[in-house]
Motif scaffolding. Structure first.
Motif, PDB file in Angstrom:
ATOM      1  N   SER A  10      46.903  38.248  43.303  1.00  0.00           N
ATOM      2  CA  SER A  10      47.015  39.669  42.977  1.00  0.00           C
ATOM      3  C   SER A  10      47.805  39.841  41.690  1.00  0.00           C
ATOM      4  N   TYR A  11      47.342  40.774  40.872  1.00  0.00           N
ATOM      5  CA  TYR A  11      48.001  41.080  39.609  1.00  0.00           C
ATOM      6  C   TYR A  11      48.155  42.591  39.511  1.00  0.00           C
ATOM      7  N   ASP A  12      49.318  43.048  39.118  1.00  0.00           N
ATOM      8  CA  ASP A  12      49.552  44.457  38.825  1.00  0.00           C
ATOM      9  C   ASP A  12      49.901  44.574  37.355  1.00  0.00           C
ATOM     10  N   MET A  13      49.235  45.479  36.673  1.00  0.00           N
ATOM     11  CA  MET A  13      49.528  45.674  35.258  1.00  0.00           C
ATOM     12  C   MET A  13      49.378  47.135  34.889  1.00  0.00           C
ATOM     13  N   GLN A  14      49.982  47.470  33.800  1.00  0.00           N
ATOM     14  CA  GLN A  14      49.862  48.821  33.259  1.00  0.00           C
ATOM     15  C   GLN A  14      48.541  48.931  32.498  1.00  0.00           C
ATOM     16  N   GLU A  15      48.002  50.129  32.438  1.00  0.00           N
ATOM     17  CA  GLU A  15      46.730  50.359  31.751  1.00  0.00           C
ATOM     18  C   GLU A  15      46.774  49.911  30.294  1.00  0.00           C
ATOM     19  N   ALA A  16      47.922  50.051  29.665  1.00  0.00           N
ATOM     20  CA  ALA A  16      48.058  49.684  28.257  1.00  0.00           C
ATOM     21  C   ALA A  16      47.857  48.178  28.032  1.00  0.00           C
ATOM     22  N   GLN A  17      48.126  47.377  29.049  1.00  0.00           N
ATOM     23  CA  GLN A  17      47.964  45.929  28.905  1.00  0.00           C
ATOM     24  C   GLN A  17      46.509  45.527  28.689  1.00  0.00           C
ATOM     25  N   ILE A  18      45.579  46.350  29.163  1.00  0.00           N
ATOM     26  CA  ILE A  18      44.161  46.057  28.936  1.00  0.00           C
ATOM     27  C   ILE A  18      43.509  47.130  28.064  1.00  0.00           C
ATOM     28  N   ASN A  19      44.330  47.980  27.462  1.00  0.00           N
ATOM     29  CA  ASN A  19      43.836  49.062  26.596  1.00  0.00           C
ATOM     30  C   ASN A  19      42.818  49.949  27.302  1.00  0.00           C
ATOM     31  N   ARG A  20      43.114  50.294  28.528  1.00  0.00           N
ATOM     32  CA  ARG A  20      42.209  51.134  29.313  1.00  0.00           C
ATOM     33  C   ARG A  20      42.425  52.595  28.978  1.00  0.00           C
ATOM     34  N   ASN A  21      41.329  53.344  28.920  1.00  0.00           N
ATOM     35  CA  ASN A  21      41.436  54.790  28.819  1.00  0.00           C
ATOM     36  C   ASN A  21      40.582  55.419  29.917  1.00  0.00           C
ATOM     37  N   ALA A  22      40.799  56.672  30.189  1.00  0.00           N
ATOM     38  CA  ALA A  22      40.179  57.340  31.338  1.00  0.00           C
ATOM     39  C   ALA A  22      38.662  57.428  31.261  1.00  0.00           C
ATOM     40  N   SER A  23      38.089  57.348  30.074  1.00  0.00           N
ATOM     41  CA  SER A  23      36.637  57.503  29.947  1.00  0.00           C
ATOM     42  C   SER A  23      35.868  56.188  30.071  1.00  0.00           C
ATOM     43  N   MET A  24      36.553  55.086  30.287  1.00  0.00           N
ATOM     44  CA  MET A  24      35.877  53.789  30.367  1.00  0.00           C
ATOM     45  C   MET A  24      35.080  53.651  31.662  1.00  0.00           C
TER      46      MET A  24
END
Length: 66
Positions: A10-24
């Motif tokens: 299991s891995y927990d990460m912040q959205e910024a670590q994968i450059n995720r945005n809400a529209s993906m």
């Protein structure tokens, strides 16, 4: 928050670590994860992207019952 269950870990990460945005879409999220883990995209082919009401994501293998 992004929670990933990948190959028994299991891995927990912040959205910024994968450059995720809400529209993906799911494919784009899997692509970012493959880049993050430095693996081929096809390793996430059967994984589910579960979008929680809180906005968090859970990426996990497809559950098979029975």
């Amino acid at each position: 928050m992004v929670h990933i269950r990948f190959e028994g870990r299991s891995y927990d990460m912040q959205e910024a670590q994968i450059n995720r945005n809400a529209s993906m879409n799911d494919s784009a999220i899997k692509q970012r994860l493959a880049e993050h883990f430095d693996i081929n995209l096809n390793r996430f082919e059967t994984y589910i992207v579960d979008r929680r009401p809180s906005g968090d994501l859970i990426i996990r293998p497809e559950a098979v019952y029975g």
